[in-house]
Design a protein around this motif. Structure first.
Motif, short mmCIF file in Angstrom:
data_model
loop_
_atom_site.label_atom_id
_atom_site.label_comp_id
_atom_site.label_asym_id
_atom_site.label_seq_id
_atom_site.Cartn_x
_atom_site.Cartn_y
_atom_site.Cartn_z
N ARG A 158 0.78 -1.38 0.15
CA ARG A 158 0.04 0.03 -0.01
C ARG A 158 0.85 1.27 -0.07
NH1 ARG A 158 -4.42 -2.90 -1.22
NH2 ARG A 158 -5.42 -3.89 0.70
N LEU A 159 1.91 1.11 0.21
CA LEU A 159 2.94 2.47 0.65
C LEU A 159 3.80 2.71 -0.64
CD1 LEU A 159 4.06 2.07 4.17
CD2 LEU A 159 1.83 3.17 3.45
N GLY A 160 3.79 1.85 -1.75
CA GLY A 160 4.46 2.24 -2.83
C GLY A 160 4.46 1.28 -3.75
N ASP A 161 5.14 1.14 -4.88
CA ASP A 161 5.30 0.18 -5.88
C ASP A 161 6.52 -0.74 -5.54
OD1 ASP A 161 3.57 1.48 -7.14
OD2 ASP A 161 5.21 2.94 -8.27
N SER A 162 7.46 -0.67 -5.01
CA SER A 162 8.30 -1.59 -4.63
C SER A 162 8.76 -1.41 -3.10
CB SER A 162 9.58 -1.20 -5.39
OG SER A 162 10.29 -0.31 -4.84
N GLU A 163 9.76 -2.72 -2.59
CA GLU A 163 9.98 -2.47 -1.41
C GLU A 163 10.79 -1.42 -0.82
OE1 GLU A 163 10.73 -4.59 -3.67
OE2 GLU A 163 12.78 -5.46 -3.18
N LYS A 164 11.31 -0.75 -1.86
CA LYS A 164 12.34 0.65 -1.50
C LYS A 164 11.61 1.40 -1.09
CE LYS A 164 16.09 0.41 -4.72
NZ LYS A 164 16.35 0.56 -6.12
N ASP A 165 10.07 1.76 -1.32
CA ASP A 165 9.42 2.79 -0.83
C ASP A 165 9.39 2.58 0.81
OD1 ASP A 165 9.22 4.07 -3.35
OD2 ASP A 165 7.55 2.67 -3.76
N TYR A 166 9.22 1.07 1.13
CA TYR A 166 9.17 0.88 2.48
C TYR A 166 10.06 1.27 3.40
CZ TYR A 166 4.63 -1.53 1.83
OH TYR A 166 3.43 -1.91 1.68
N TYR A 167 11.53 0.85 2.93
CA TYR A 167 12.65 0.95 3.60
C TYR A 167 13.03 2.44 3.56
CZ TYR A 167 12.27 -3.83 3.37
OH TYR A 167 11.97 -5.15 3.33
#
Lengths: 224, 195
Positions: free
Chosen positions: B153-162
């Protein structure tokens, strides 16, 4: 034991059982059995700061014949195991065992040939207490849980039969005796919270939730 | 005479203690607050949208000197997503009959998924009950969180999370502090490279 084994099931047992269990749990006398660093915490629990005397058990008996609780505090080596068993055998029944610390509970980090991998290989254990070493509060918590468990213990074979019949009817307490943390059990509101959580199967989440609420430095992630 | 006054002195010490403050803790009735970084039972944290932070890398299990942690990794798919990125922990167990609360697992964790709380009342009457499974370790769902599996939900890839994790830790019950009064709300998408 005596009379309770000869009487038919149901007569006299419930009240005598309660009385006898109340007497048993109200004054444990521990056998001095410190083996390693956990023993230091055990001694601290007996001292004035934590004061096991509040529950009538500040005396650790040097003779197993006067003790009814063995706190196995520390790692049990293969060489110590027969000694441990002998001390246990010398204690008068009914007796209980707390395995204090991870080494006594399962060998802990000493997974090697010298250490018994859990003291329950040698004696029956009533309460496992993790921690390395557990702080005195944890020991007190384990003792209080054990006291609660003993209060609900059946007396003799007929008592066991009655307990099984009760279980078959589904007449069991929501929280198994000896499963609720002591700080929850002593506080009415938190106790109700815990019982509700056990019904929903989320008691561990409740614990984390309550802990997070008490942490001010976490308010960025939690207390919005 | 010396012995007489001496005994008075001695009893005086005892007598004076009656007026001192009692040092005994009232543990089960008023539980004490441990130090903020006291090593208690673990928490498996969540991202602000409810996805698990654990990526099933097993570094905690490798770091554990007592072999108390057991992890089995699983693959995330688009339909079944438990954590951002490729992998998640399908099985996660901590054996509290072995755990020595040293905190090496916390140091090893690359996503700060595993942290410790200050909870210590762990005694149980069977060894089975001391093995905590993933359900028991996972942090509770806070408002704005959603029970996984669900898409990111927070972005397109896991990078957005980190990248956003410093200002928006989700449940990261550890050393991170609030980013500020206007740190983004849980569940709200982060702008890219916000951190």
């Amino acid at each position: 034991m005596g009379i309770e084994e000869k009487l038919p099931s149901g007569i006299l047992l419930t009240s005598v059982e309660k009385l006898s269990n109340y007497a048993r749990k109200s004054s444990f006398w521990g056998a001095t059995f410190g083996l390693a660093c956990c023993a230091i915490e055990m001694m601290a629990a007996g001292g004035p700061h934590y004061d096991l005397g509040r529950w009538g058990m500040e005396v650790f008996r040097a003779s197993p014949r006067q003790a009814d609780l063995m706190i196995v505090a520390g790692r049990v080596s293969q060489k110590m195991a027969p000694v441990l068993r002998q001390i246990y055998d010398q204690m008068p029944e009914p007796r209980s065992v707390i395995s204090m610390g991870v080494c006594a509970s399962s060998g802990g980090m000493f997974n090697n040939y010298a250490i018994v991998q859990g003291v329950d290989h040698v004696v029956p254990v009533d309460m496992y207490l993790p921690g390395c070493p557990p702080r005195p509060e944890m020991l007190i918590d384990a003792i209080l849980k054990l006291r609660e468990k003993i209060l609900h213990q059946p007396l003799g074979p007929n008592g066991r039969k009655m307990l099984e019949a009760r279980k078959a009817r589904g007449d069991v307490p929501v929280v198994a005796p000896g499963a609720m943390p002591s700080s929850y059990r002593e506080n009415k509101a938190r106790r109700a919270e815990w019982e509700q959580a056990v019904k929903e199967g989320r008691e561990e989440q409740l614990r984390i939730e309550n802990w997070m609420k008490a942490q001010n430095h976490l308010s960025g992630g939690v207390n919005r | 005479m010396g012995t007489f006054t001496g005994s008075f002195k001695g009893f005086g010490v005892t007598f004076a203690h009656m007026f001192r403050k009692v040092v005994t803790t009232e543990y089960p009735f008023k539980p004490p607050t441990p130090a903020p970084r006291y090593h208690g039972r673990h928490i498996l944290n969540r991202h602000p949208d409810g996805l698990e932070k654990c990526i099933g890398c097993e570094l905690c299990a490798w770091a554990c000197p007592a072999d108390a942690i057991y992890v089995e990794g699983g693959d995330n798919t688009e339909e079944q997503r438990f954590s951002p990125g490729e992998r998640y922990a399908s099985v996660y167990q901590i054996n509290y009959a072995r755990c020595i609360f040293c905190g090496l697992c916390i140091e090893a964790c690359p996503t700060r998924s595993l942290t410790m709380s200050n909870e210590y009342e762990l005694a149980r009457d069977s060894r089975q009950d001391l093995i905590f499974t993933k359900e028991q370790l996972l942090a509770p769902l806070l408002p704005g969180m959603e029970q996984p599996p669900h898409p990111m939900r927070l972005g397109d890839s896991e990078k957005d999370y980190y990248l956003g994790s410093l200002t928006n830790p989700g449940t990261s019950a550890g050393a991170e502090r609030a980013g500020g009064a206007d740190a983004s709300q849980p569940g709200e998408p982060l702008s890219r490279g916000a951190a």
